[in-house]
Design a protein around this motif. Structure first.
Motif, PDB file in Angstrom:
ATOM      1  N   UNK A 107      11.175  -5.689 -11.984  1.00 42.94           N
ATOM      2  CA  UNK A 107      11.448  -5.844 -10.559  1.00 42.94           C
ATOM      3  C   UNK A 107      11.477  -7.309 -10.148  1.00 42.94           C
ATOM      4  N   UNK A 108      10.626  -8.117 -10.774  1.00 43.26           N
ATOM      5  CA  UNK A 108      10.636  -9.554 -10.475  1.00 43.26           C
ATOM      6  C   UNK A 108      11.981 -10.162 -10.857  1.00 43.26           C
ATOM      7  N   UNK A 109      12.493  -9.753 -12.041  1.00 44.21           N
ATOM      8  CA  UNK A 109      13.808 -10.256 -12.467  1.00 44.21           C
ATOM      9  C   UNK A 109      14.905  -9.779 -11.528  1.00 44.21           C
ATOM     10  N   UNK A 110      14.856  -8.506 -11.172  1.00 45.33           N
ATOM     11  CA  UNK A 110      15.886  -7.958 -10.291  1.00 45.33           C
ATOM     12  C   UNK A 110      15.864  -8.604  -8.914  1.00 45.33           C
ATOM     13  N   UNK A 111      14.668  -8.862  -8.390  1.00 43.45           N
ATOM     14  CA  UNK A 111      14.582  -9.475  -7.061  1.00 43.45           C
ATOM     15  C   UNK A 111      15.124 -10.896  -7.090  1.00 43.45           C
ATOM     16  N   UNK A 112      14.810 -11.641  -8.147  1.00 43.76           N
ATOM     17  CA  UNK A 112      15.350 -13.007  -8.262  1.00 43.76           C
ATOM     18  C   UNK A 112      16.866 -12.974  -8.385  1.00 43.76           C
ATOM     19  N   UNK A 113      17.383 -11.996  -9.139  1.00 44.67           N
ATOM     20  CA  UNK A 113      18.831 -11.887  -9.318  1.00 44.67           C
ATOM     21  C   UNK A 113      19.517 -11.531  -7.997  1.00 44.67           C
ATOM     22  N   UNK A 114      18.910 -10.618  -7.241  1.00 45.15           N
ATOM     23  CA  UNK A 114      19.498 -10.213  -5.959  1.00 45.15           C
ATOM     24  C   UNK A 114      19.568 -11.386  -4.994  1.00 45.15           C
ATOM     25  N   UNK A 115      18.511 -12.177  -4.944  1.00 44.64           N
ATOM     26  CA  UNK A 115      18.500 -13.360  -4.072  1.00 44.64           C
ATOM     27  C   UNK A 115      19.554 -14.354  -4.526  1.00 44.64           C
ATOM     28  N   UNK A 133       0.831  -1.202   0.000  1.00 45.71           N
ATOM     29  CA  UNK A 133       0.000   0.000   0.000  1.00 45.71           C
ATOM     30  C   UNK A 133       0.867   1.255   0.000  1.00 45.71           C
ATOM     31  N   UNK A 134       2.006   1.197   0.683  1.00 47.56           N
ATOM     32  CA  UNK A 134       2.953   2.316   0.633  1.00 47.56           C
ATOM     33  C   UNK A 134       3.487   2.496  -0.781  1.00 47.56           C
ATOM     34  N   UNK A 135       3.819   1.395  -1.438  1.00 49.73           N
ATOM     35  CA  UNK A 135       4.314   1.482  -2.810  1.00 49.73           C
ATOM     36  C   UNK A 135       3.262   2.077  -3.733  1.00 49.73           C
ATOM     37  N   UNK A 136       2.004   1.676  -3.542  1.00 49.00           N
ATOM     38  CA  UNK A 136       0.930   2.228  -4.370  1.00 49.00           C
ATOM     39  C   UNK A 136       0.812   3.736  -4.168  1.00 49.00           C
ATOM     40  N   UNK A 137       0.925   4.183  -2.913  1.00 49.91           N
ATOM     41  CA  UNK A 137       0.833   5.618  -2.629  1.00 49.91           C
ATOM     42  C   UNK A 137       2.003   6.374  -3.243  1.00 49.91           C
ATOM     43  N   UNK A 138       3.182   5.764  -3.197  1.00 51.73           N
ATOM     44  CA  UNK A 138       4.347   6.380  -3.855  1.00 51.73           C
ATOM     45  C   UNK A 138       4.114   6.549  -5.354  1.00 51.73           C
ATOM     46  N   UNK A 139       3.565   5.515  -5.972  1.00 48.63           N
ATOM     47  CA  UNK A 139       3.277   5.593  -7.403  1.00 48.63           C
ATOM     48  C   UNK A 139       2.282   6.715  -7.692  1.00 48.63           C
ATOM     49  N   UNK A 166      11.699   0.565  -4.971  1.00 44.53           N
ATOM     50  CA  UNK A 166      12.492   0.023  -3.861  1.00 44.53           C
ATOM     51  C   UNK A 166      11.635  -0.808  -2.925  1.00 44.53           C
ATOM     52  N   UNK A 167      10.446  -0.302  -2.618  1.00 50.10           N
ATOM     53  CA  UNK A 167       9.557  -1.041  -1.719  1.00 50.10           C
ATOM     54  C   UNK A 167       9.089  -2.328  -2.385  1.00 50.10           C
ATOM     55  N   UNK A 168       8.712  -2.234  -3.660  1.00 48.60           N
ATOM     56  CA  UNK A 168       8.249  -3.405  -4.396  1.00 48.60           C
ATOM     57  C   UNK A 168       9.344  -4.466  -4.493  1.00 48.60           C
ATOM     58  N   UNK A 169      10.559  -4.030  -4.761  1.00 48.95           N
ATOM     59  CA  UNK A 169      11.676  -4.964  -4.886  1.00 48.95           C
ATOM     60  C   UNK A 169      11.897  -5.702  -3.557  1.00 48.95           C
ATOM     61  N   UNK A 170      11.763  -4.958  -2.458  1.00 45.28           N
ATOM     62  CA  UNK A 170      11.906  -5.571  -1.134  1.00 45.28           C
ATOM     63  C   UNK A 170      10.831  -6.634  -0.908  1.00 45.28           C
ATOM     64  N   UNK A 171       9.583  -6.318  -1.258  1.00 43.58           N
ATOM     65  CA  UNK A 171       8.491  -7.281  -1.088  1.00 43.58           C
ATOM     66  C   UNK A 171       8.725  -8.514  -1.938  1.00 43.58           C
ATOM     67  N   UNK A 172       9.095  -8.314  -3.191  1.00 43.80           N
ATOM     68  CA  UNK A 172       9.299  -9.440  -4.101  1.00 43.80           C
ATOM     69  C   UNK A 172      10.477 -10.304  -3.667  1.00 43.80           C
TER      70      UNK A 172
END
Length: 549
Positions: free
Chosen positions: A434-442, A384-390, A400-406
């Motif tokens: 972001x899905x690709x980036x989150x998988x790569x970070x993990x 919800x914070x990410x949605x408000x930022x958008x 950044x928030x979305x990437x953290x969640x993913x």
């Protein structure tokens, strides 16, 4: 009465005359110690200091919280041992309250008035069952799960009176070890022998955990067709609807269950969250208002409930009421860990809805800073914070928030919610990136730990992966690799109490995060080998991890 000698009881009763009568009754029955509390808050203080063999709790407590809500807190927060007997005492015969209590499985409930011999018979019956199951429970408490499964199989024949209880424990232990196929076999045998609804529910669970959602849904629907008051089946049917993306169906199922049992705070909270995600702000408001009302006197109130109620009111265009809810959160939950960040997120939602752009930036800055310091904040609040930022044009912070969640989710419902939110906001490309980036970070975190282990730096690998768990506590891949690193290190260097406890916690957490993980049996086997090798007997309830979607 010999088996009551030496036992300790906690009596929770608000009325002095009844309290004295029951205390005398328990003492006459031979209990060695009878402590008393007059309300839920007093009971929690007593339970924080010691454990009891028996809790006798009046349903109608004073101070706002009733016996059912207290039992819910005790179970969810793991404040009483599995072997503690919990009896609910009430003169109330209302069907909804009895149903609410029954679903939480107290050992018994007793309608007032009753005599000492009635209470004695109930206690002795419960103690007989506890005594039969206690050796297996001790194995489970010690983490010796394979021995517990074998003992259950033996006792099913030796103690046929409790055969179903042992089979249930055996199936639940298989589920704990990440073996849903074996659990399904046991549940199926019980269902064939005695048509026990809990066994059919167990079968449906195993199907859902293995991704066989349609089969699980059909089995649960059939079960409810013959047992329309079986509330746990409603919860699982709602869950499989959610996993299939059928939010309206999940909401309808939870609404039916809440009608049958309107006193269960956890289910009302889930109903509010699902209704909110399904776009039904009116239903979300009704459910979340009930959550606040029923949980107002609980020691475990959650500021997210206020934030979600404010969210539902804003969806309806009622900014004035939303602001009152936020102010009430700040005042009544000032001592809660996540109150500042929840208040900041809710305030940002309010300012966005009212078009107050002058103050919105500062509120978002406060919320973003708070999220970084709130490891137990739910994915839903972060989204919800990410949605408000958008909505405020702050795409970088939303990313950044979305990437953290993913990254934290590693898949499952939170990932699906994040993808849906971005797609609904017209950010489909961002969702995929972001899905690709989150998988790569993990993958990078895990690869770094693996490289250190391969180079012989086992301690470095442990530290790297434990740091990864700190950053991504709910990512199954990260938790699995950290658990492996810790256990392998202990296998090579010997037992270390602090690190060993951490390894046990990681395995337990993975079992909750990903119970159908195909690698769980091997991981659990390694842990059991180490515990036997070093003669370690850990307590079963070594970790409490808060999880919310």
């Amino acid at each position: 009465m010999a088996q009551l000698t030496g036992l300790a009881a906690l009596l929770i009763e608000p009325h002095s005359g009844m309290r004295a009568n029951l205390q005398n009754m328990l003492t006459t029955l031979g209990l060695a110690r009878v402590d008393v509390a007059t309300n839920a808050q007093g009971a929690l203080r007593v339970l924080a200091a010691r454990q009891f063999d028996l809790i006798l709790c009046e349903y109608e407590l004073e101070g706002g919280q009733d016996g059912q809500q207290l039992l819910e807190d005790l179970r969810q927060q793991e404040l009483i041992a599995p072997a503690t007997l919990f009896f609910m005492v009430t003169a109330e015969g209302q069907s909804s309250k009895v149903t609410s209590v029954a679903e939480l499985m107290p050992d018994d409930y007793i309608l007032k008035p009753f005599k000492a011999d009635t209470l004695l018979a109930r206690i002795e019956r419960a103690l007989d069952r506890r005594a039969a199951l206690l050796p297996v429970q001790a194995m489970l408490d010690a983490g010796d799960y394979r021995a517990a499964i074998a003992a259950c199989a033996e006792q099913e024949a030796a103690l046929p009176r409790y055969k179903a209880d042992f089979m249930r424990l055996r199936a639940e232990t298989h589920l704990l070890l990440g073996e849903p196929e074996q659990a399904e076999h046991v549940y199926a045998l019980v269902w064939q022998e005695r048509q026990a609804p809990w066994a059919r529910l167990g079968q449906a669970k195993t199907l859902a955990l293995r991704g066989r959602i349609d089969e699980a849904r059909d089995m649960l629907a059939e079960l409810l067709g013959h047992n329309e008051r079986y509330l746990a089946a409603y919860d699982w049917l709602a869950r499989v609807h959610e996993e299939a993306g059928q939010l309206a169906e999940a909401q309808a199922v939870l609404s039916d269950a809440a009608t049958l049992s309107p006193h269960a705070v956890g289910r009302l909270r889930r109903l509010g969250e699902v209704a909110l995600e399904a776009g039904d702000a009116d239903s979300a408001e009704r459910a979340l208002k009930q959550v606040l009302q029923r949980a107002r006197f609980s020691e475990f109130r959650d500021p997210e409930d206020h934030a979600r109620l404010a969210q539902s009111l804003l969806r309806k265009g009622d900014a004035a009421q939303a602001e009152l809810v936020i102010r009430d959160m700040e005042r009544s939950l000032a001592n809660r860990e996540n109150t500042p960040v929840c208040a900041a997120i809710a305030t940002a939602m309010l300012l966005e809805a009212t078009g107050d752009t002058a103050r919105l930036g500062a509120a978002l800055d406060s919320a973003l800073a708070g999220v970084r310091l709130a490891p137990h904040l739910s994915a839903g609040m972060k989204l919800e914070l990410a949605r408000t930022c958008l909505a405020a044009g702050r795409e970088q912070q939303a990313s950044e928030v979305m990437r953290d969640v993913m990254s934290s989710a590693g898949g499952g419902a939170p990932m699906a919610k994040a993808m849906r939110l971005l797609e609904q906001s017209g950010k489909g490309d961002m969702a995929n990136r972001l899905a690709r980036e989150s998988r790569h970070a993990v993958a990078e975190m895990v690869a770094q730990g693996a490289a250190q282990a391969k180079a012989g730096d086992l301690r470095g690998a442990v530290d790297t992966l434990l740091d990864a768990v700190h950053k991504l506590p709910d990512n199954p891949q990260v938790v699995f690799n950290a658990a492996v690193a810790v256990l392998k290190y202990l296998e090579r260097t010997g037992w270390d109490e602090k690190l060993g406890t951490k390894g046990i916690e990681l395995v337990a957490h993975l079992r909750r995060l990903d119970p159908a993980n195909a690698r769980l049996p091997a991981l659990g086997g390694l842990q059991e080998e180490l515990l036997k090798k070093y003669n370690v007997r850990p307590g079963r309830r070594t970790v409490t991890v808060r999880q919310r979607a």
